[in-house]
Design a protein around this motif. Structure first.
Motif, PDB file in Angstrom:
ATOM      1  N   ARG A 429       0.823  -1.200   0.000  1.00 19.84           N
ATOM      2  CA  ARG A 429       0.000   0.000   0.000  1.00 19.84           C
ATOM      3  C   ARG A 429       0.860   1.254   0.000  1.00 19.84           C
ATOM      4  NH1 ARG A 429      -5.176   0.278   1.501  1.00 19.84           N
ATOM      5  NH2 ARG A 429      -6.030   2.360   1.334  1.00 19.84           N
ATOM      6  N   PRO A 433      -0.667   3.308  -3.547  1.00 16.44           N
ATOM      7  CA  PRO A 433      -1.876   3.490  -2.733  1.00 16.44           C
ATOM      8  C   PRO A 433      -3.122   2.865  -3.364  1.00 16.44           C
ATOM      9  CG  PRO A 433      -0.732   5.581  -3.092  1.00 16.44           C
ATOM     10  CD  PRO A 433      -0.099   4.573  -3.999  1.00 16.44           C
TER      11      PRO A 433
ATOM     12  N   ARG B  35       5.639  12.699  -1.293  1.00 15.50           N
ATOM     13  CA  ARG B  35       4.567  12.678  -0.296  1.00 15.50           C
ATOM     14  C   ARG B  35       4.750  13.878   0.614  1.00 15.50           C
ATOM     15  NH1 ARG B  35       3.013   8.876  -2.883  1.00 15.50           N
ATOM     16  NH2 ARG B  35       3.003   6.661  -2.327  1.00 15.50           N
ATOM     17  N   LEU B  47     -10.369  12.640  11.231  1.00 14.54           N
ATOM     18  CA  LEU B  47     -11.393  12.332  10.223  1.00 14.54           C
ATOM     19  C   LEU B  47     -10.999  12.926   8.866  1.00 14.54           C
ATOM     20  CD1 LEU B  47     -14.244  11.080   9.764  1.00 14.54           C
ATOM     21  CD2 LEU B  47     -15.154  13.374  10.129  1.00 14.54           C
ATOM     22  N   PRO B  54       1.430   2.869   9.169  1.00 10.60           N
ATOM     23  CA  PRO B  54       0.370   1.943   9.565  1.00 10.60           C
ATOM     24  C   PRO B  54      -0.058   2.222  11.002  1.00 10.60           C
ATOM     25  CG  PRO B  54       2.321   0.760   8.766  1.00 10.60           C
ATOM     26  CD  PRO B  54       2.702   2.191   8.874  1.00 10.60           C
ATOM     27  N   PRO B 151      -3.656   0.302   7.247  1.00 12.54           N
ATOM     28  CA  PRO B 151      -2.389   0.432   6.532  1.00 12.54           C
ATOM     29  C   PRO B 151      -2.027   1.915   6.358  1.00 12.54           C
ATOM     30  CG  PRO B 151      -4.161   0.045   4.975  1.00 12.54           C
ATOM     31  CD  PRO B 151      -4.783   0.013   6.342  1.00 12.54           C
ATOM     32  N   GLU B 152      -0.813   2.149   5.952  1.00 11.80           N
ATOM     33  CA  GLU B 152      -0.427   3.490   5.500  1.00 11.80           C
ATOM     34  C   GLU B 152      -1.270   3.836   4.268  1.00 11.80           C
ATOM     35  OE1 GLU B 152       3.784   3.884   4.810  1.00 11.80           O
ATOM     36  OE2 GLU B 152       3.470   5.583   3.458  1.00 11.80           O
ATOM     37  N   GLY B 153      -1.562   5.134   4.091  1.00 10.94           N
ATOM     38  CA  GLY B 153      -2.278   5.538   2.879  1.00 10.94           C
ATOM     39  C   GLY B 153      -3.769   5.284   2.950  1.00 10.94           C
ATOM     40  N   HIS B 154      -4.318   5.315   4.148  1.00  8.02           N
ATOM     41  CA  HIS B 154      -5.748   5.049   4.331  1.00  8.02           C
ATOM     42  C   HIS B 154      -6.432   6.334   4.803  1.00  8.02           C
ATOM     43  CE1 HIS B 154      -9.322   2.683   5.331  1.00  8.02           C
ATOM     44  NE2 HIS B 154      -9.396   3.403   6.446  1.00  8.02           N
ATOM     45  N   ARG B 157     -12.032   7.198   8.244  1.00 10.23           N
ATOM     46  CA  ARG B 157     -13.481   7.372   8.330  1.00 10.23           C
ATOM     47  C   ARG B 157     -13.896   7.338   9.808  1.00 10.23           C
ATOM     48  NH1 ARG B 157     -14.463   1.968   5.324  1.00 10.23           N
ATOM     49  NH2 ARG B 157     -12.880   1.529   6.880  1.00 10.23           N
ATOM     50  N   LYS B 214     -10.958  22.032  -1.766  1.00 11.26           N
ATOM     51  CA  LYS B 214     -11.446  21.739  -0.405  1.00 11.26           C
ATOM     52  C   LYS B 214     -12.168  20.400  -0.378  1.00 11.26           C
ATOM     53  CE  LYS B 214     -11.716  26.408   1.476  1.00 11.26           C
ATOM     54  NZ  LYS B 214     -12.589  27.568   1.752  1.00 11.26           N
ATOM     55  N   GLU B 215     -12.955  20.146  -1.395  1.00  7.06           N
ATOM     56  CA  GLU B 215     -13.630  18.846  -1.461  1.00  7.06           C
ATOM     57  C   GLU B 215     -12.623  17.702  -1.498  1.00  7.06           C
ATOM     58  OE1 GLU B 215     -18.043  18.579  -3.321  1.00  7.06           O
ATOM     59  OE2 GLU B 215     -16.367  18.150  -4.646  1.00  7.06           O
ATOM     60  N   GLY B 321      -0.570  10.388  -0.539  1.00  5.62           N
ATOM     61  CA  GLY B 321      -0.258   8.960  -0.498  1.00  5.62           C
ATOM     62  C   GLY B 321      -1.471   8.083  -0.561  1.00  5.62           C
ATOM     63  N   VAL B 322      -2.509   8.546  -1.242  1.00  8.54           N
ATOM     64  CA  VAL B 322      -3.742   7.785  -1.317  1.00  8.54           C
ATOM     65  C   VAL B 322      -4.132   7.656  -2.787  1.00  8.54           C
ATOM     66  CG1 VAL B 322      -5.370   9.721  -1.171  1.00  8.54           C
ATOM     67  CG2 VAL B 322      -5.931   7.567  -0.073  1.00  8.54           C
ATOM     68  N   ALA B 323      -4.876   6.612  -3.104  1.00  3.69           N
ATOM     69  CA  ALA B 323      -5.315   6.447  -4.487  1.00  3.69           C
ATOM     70  C   ALA B 323      -6.296   7.550  -4.852  1.00  3.69           C
ATOM     71  CB  ALA B 323      -5.983   5.086  -4.649  1.00  3.69           C
ATOM     72  N   PRO B 324      -6.189   8.099  -6.077  1.00  5.22           N
ATOM     73  CA  PRO B 324      -7.172   9.104  -6.484  1.00  5.22           C
ATOM     74  C   PRO B 324      -8.559   8.478  -6.423  1.00  5.22           C
ATOM     75  CG  PRO B 324      -5.518   8.743  -8.220  1.00  5.22           C
ATOM     76  CD  PRO B 324      -5.287   7.713  -7.163  1.00  5.22           C
ATOM     77  N   ARG B 326     -12.018   7.346  -7.531  1.00  4.44           N
ATOM     78  CA  ARG B 326     -12.558   7.071  -8.856  1.00  4.44           C
ATOM     79  C   ARG B 326     -14.061   6.959  -8.773  1.00  4.44           C
ATOM     80  NH1 ARG B 326      -9.035   2.290 -11.372  1.00  4.44           N
ATOM     81  NH2 ARG B 326     -10.680   2.440 -12.933  1.00  4.44           N
TER      82      ARG B 326
END
Lengths: 640, 640
Positions: A429, A433, B35, B47, B54, B151-154, B157, B214-215, B321-324, B326
């Motif tokens: 990850r 990511p 990063r 949040l 991690p 994990p890292e990159g989460h 929530r 901002k979003e 460090g997060v997935a864009p 989609r």
């Protein structure tokens, strides 16, 4: 055992939909507002707010005819006759240089692109006649004054605020943000940040509920923690109801000794529902105090989270006048049989993965206290009250908690638990990511069954074959003869007895379990560690019936270590890394290989390529070594 | 026409993927961070933040064995032998009353539910033996110390922060939020809130881009508006690059007279890309100044929004460090032919609706200036550079901008434009936020074609049939003989000539158009109003060729009124409500019926029931009346 103000010592089983409508009826009768008051905010501050009236354009955009290209503005009639063979020269005054977005000068009704203009001194030469309005953006092309731009009940996005501003809005009328007060209760509850003593529980629920409310666009806060005191809880509810649009009381929603919420709500207002046919979440209180709806939610964290989702979120959306947000869903094949209690809507958390082109759903632990089941869930599967459950392989509809493209970038590991898989998940990850590795711990045997049934990419296994003394490989022949399977070595690892620090009982090995002298904590049937234990006990001539605690099963190495750390058992078989995680001592028993089993075809799946690269990386071997008790000499080698 | 610092007067056509990788290469070479730095924040504030390492559990949850039910804690061995026929009495000391969540007292290893306990004085009577650990939540049931929780990159929530806190986290290490500076430029740009003069344009783009950032979880701000001055823009970019992780310069990204962005970036740093093969959005600047990536985005609002989506959002996700994120997509049938330029990725905004069980996509206006196309879009359809377009009815994949369940709650109206439909849309939404009515304005004839092809629920039509003098009905026989169609009257409405206030040219009727005496603004072919004009001109013996401005077509009544209000024409045929919206005068010409055409089967579709109820409501008739020029006597009546 009832207490003052309580309507009933037990909770009922009202179906969720009926509970919601009884609650909303009670709110309406009590005079709760249908919608929150409208407020006027500058359009730039309206992101995420919900329109309380339609937004009509008061200004056309563009407000004048504009050049749509860089070039020269011309009068189209003056271009008539121009052609490549009969170019036309326009004198200054017959043309005006314009850039995209410039207003068309009065009387000029077309634009010629700069690429098509040549200058002869001051004159502009054009090679073609142009029709009126060529490359001109008409007034109102985007929006005309008087047009409906946004309806009432629309949550404003970036494009909406920009469009409203372009159409003349300086401010917009939106709903006030809902205000949510969360009241944590319970003598045993202590604030996050403090070190809980024995029997104390951290107040993580109100942190979660406040965050859920904020995500839903609300102002939200948690009050002080109230002890189990009916007077104080009543005062807190009354005070919060005066401030908030929704009050959530955490815990005390059931009908036990210290469960005051239902009674308090009945005393101060109207108790509409006590107990809904939803699992987890059953002992929910729905009522109204003054003109403020009140929810009493169970203290089990999964119940608390789902109670917010099922009851609070739709109410809050209604107050803002917007449709509750709905998650997309996906069809998935169930990885295993899923029984369910008839009469209750059962919300099952599932992991999802796309294996061999099909989405597979693996149910997670169903306890209301297992919040990690929600953390790890990719989706929610609702088994309705009227359904007894589903059989393995059945196609079900799953609400997505994670976007499908992410699910499709997930390496699905099912089988035995090992910390190296956790380490690999984290490393993969960190490097990419978009890539996840999720492991579901069902023991080695369960993993091999999952490979057989096409439910996972890889299965982690360290399954001793007693007849041959070999690990894993003999089972593949027995369970899947003729199947084209690959086996990749993950690690060798040390199994041993996890014992308290200093080994106070002087444990030397498994032989000490004979005669019930030591209490033991076991792993579940089908786990490789259980297989190892049974094999060794048989070798040593110890009858499992003699082993005190043999019947107590835990699902992971870490859970075994936790049981020993808590003093619930004198020892348990597991890996060194688990002992280390709890600062425990370790008596080595055996060294065993831990392997990944997969279809040969899966070896070349591009999704798994980063995993193979990682297993070959010396840096990753070092990280494994740091855990302790592992040997990485063969890590990454294909052994079948 | 080039200016200092510009690398080229024209922009290139780099494919989007190549542009991104050239840009990221340039950023890497300039030493931009991969990063953002990690920062430690209290878990309750995490949040929406992304983990930078991690999160491992440092504490088991529960931290002790807990009662899982309200009842009494017992020692299981002391219950042996209890049965309904041989109940067992437990003395105080042999049992302890516990509530759910209480720790199991030392030595007590099971819980009996209160429903199964009867008291004989102080003694508790039980009717069944219980196994060890019945109704006991084991230590670590939720999470064991040492387990990998996140994990890292989460992106955290509500359940993640609660779970992390329960597992011992007091604070967590997350990425710093990305900082985005937006620099609006242009002599003609004025701040939102000011009243723009002729030729001035409101700075809605930077408001939108800041909101988009901002979003995406960033800190974002817009700087002062910079005039078209290469020095000042350069200074602003330099200052912003020192503060921000991404600088977005709005407008001036092309190669026109006042387009300085590319030159400024080349002067101050590295210009990686100038022009990408994406439409809308083509003249994009991608570069780096100092160690900060810089985007120059076009001033057309749709281009600006998509530039953020395509280029800024993935970069910002990478910094965290997060997935864009989609968007989910859906298969849809294309409502009409969609040509596309080869060599450019074409991002087409579409409306979606579920008609007769099938998702239908109707392309919206494609101009880069038509921001309302993005406001109204339910989805984005990317026609890749290598594809020439799609034919009508072709199945395409559409990225969803609105959730599918919402799309399915949408009444799709295609056809003639009338303000009463806008009014109905707003009223339906106000009563039920889950319900939408979207109307696509393609003229009456286009609407009938859409009904024929199953692309809409209802078509608005007021199409005069010259041979019979009747409206709409004769066309149904001609176009769809034998089809079981219903027609519901929406309103009668007044058509007339929209003229400037006070009617300065003294227009009396359509006869005045003869001989080119007045300039006219027309509606498009296939519009009912155009049909009415042509019919009346023919009746009056006026040749369309005589009518000055006959060739200038506008798509709606409001656009016609806007043209008259802007002084671009002396008059245009339209409805009274459109004249009123612009404070214009109105010379009546004809009263006509405006009807809704639909399949008879659609009449009973529950989705449309609220529409029929609305059309029958006197209050709604009053609202229509207030628009002016409408007669609601027959509104809601089925006339076929």
């Amino acid at each position: 055992m009832t207490r003052p103000g309580s309507s009933s010592p037990f909770v009922s089983d009202v179906p969720a939909a009926a509970a919601v409508s009884a609650w909303l009826d009670a709110c309406r009768e009590a005079g709760c507002p249908d919608r929150l008051d409208p407020v006027r905010v500058p359009v730039g501050d309206a992101l995420g707010r919900v329109t309380a009236e339609p937004v009509w354009a008061t200004r056309s955009s563009p407000a004048a005819d504009l050049a749509a290209m860089d070039g020269i503005a011309v009068r189209s009639v003056e271009t008539h006759g121009a052609s490549p063979t009969t170019p036309k020269l326009l004198a200054p005054g017959q043309y005006v240089v314009v850039d995209t977005g410039d207003p068309a000068p009065d009387g000029f009704d077309a634009v010629v692109m700069r690429e098509h203009v040549h200058y002869e001194g001051e004159a502009a030469e054009i090679m073609a006649a142009v029709p009126p309005y060529q490359h001109v953006r008409s007034i109102g092309e985007d929006v005309s004054a008087g047009e409906l731009l946004l309806p009432e009940g629309h949550r404003m996005r970036p494009v909406d605020i920009a469009s409203a501003a372009a159409a003349g809005a300086i401010d917009v009328v939106v709903r006030r943000r809902p205000r949510v007060a969360v009241i944590p209760t319970g003598d045993e509850i202590v604030a996050v940040g403090s070190e809980p003593e024995h029997g104390e529980i951290l107040d993580t629920n109100s942190m979660m509920l406040v965050a859920q409310a904020k995500e839903a666009g609300c102002e939200a806060w948690a009050t002080e923690i109230e002890p189990d005191d009916v007077e104080r809880i009543g005062a807190a509810v009354r005070a919060a109801a005066a401030e908030a649009d929704l009050v959530v009381v955490v815990a005390g929603s059931s009908a036990g000794r210290d469960d005051y919420t239902a009674g308090v709500v009945a005393d101060l207002g109207v108790l509409a529902v006590h107990g809904v046919a939803v699992r987890p979440g059953h002992p929910v209180v729905l009522g109204v105090v003054g003109k403020t709806p009140v929810i009493g939610c169970p203290g089990y964290p999964v119940s608390a989270a789902l109670t917010f989702d099922i009851f609070a979120a739709p109410l809050l959306a209604g107050l803002e006048g917007v449709a509750p947000s709905r998650r997309p869903s996906v069809r998935a094949r169930l990885a295993r049989k899923l029984p369910s209690v008839v009469g209750m809507d059962d919300w099952v958390r599932v992991r999802l993965g796309a294996v061999h082109g099909e989405v597979v759903a693996s149910p997670l632990p169903r306890g209301a206290g297992v919040l990690t089941s929600l953390v790890r869930a990719d989706g929610l599967l609702r088994v309705p009250a009227g359904v007894e459950g589903h059989h393995a392989g059945e196609e079900v509809s799953v609400e997505l908690l994670r976007a499908l493209p992410e699910v499709e970038r997930t390496i699905v590991a099912i089988g035995s638990h090992d910390l190296v898989l956790d380490l690999a998940a984290s490393a993969l990850r960190a490097a990419d990511p978009t890539l996840s590795l999720v492991s579901t711990n069902v023991g080695s045997l369960g993993g091999l069954v999952a490979v057989r049934d096409g439910l996972c990419h890889v299965a982690g296994s360290h399954l001793l074959h007693p007849a041959t003394g070999k690990y894993t490989l003999p089972y593949l022949e027995e369970m899947m003869p003729g199947r084209d399977l690959a086996v990749v070595r993950l690690v060798h690892r040390e199994q041993g007895l996890i014992v308290p620090p200093g080994n106070p009982r002087g444990v030397t090995g498994l032989a000490d379990l004979a005669g019930g002298r030591l209490s033991y904590v076991n792993r579940q049937r089908g786990a490789g560690t259980r297989m190892l234990l049974d094999h060794e006990l048989s070798r040593l001539g110890v009858d499992p019936g003699e082993v005190q605690g043999y019947a107590r099963e835990e699902p992971t190495h870490l859970a075994v270590a936790a049981a020993v750390a808590a003093g619930r058992a004198d020892c348990g078989l597991g890996i060194l890394a688990a002992a280390r995680a709890f600062g425990l001592d370790f008596v080595p028993v055996a060294k065993e290989p831990y392997d990944l089993v997969l279809d040969v075809a899966t070896l070349d799946d591009p999704l798994l390529a980063p995993l193979w690269a990682l297993l070959a990386a010396p840096g990753f071997h070092d990280s494994i070594g740091a855990l302790g008790g592992y040997d990485t000499t063969e890590s990454g080698a294909r052994i079948r």
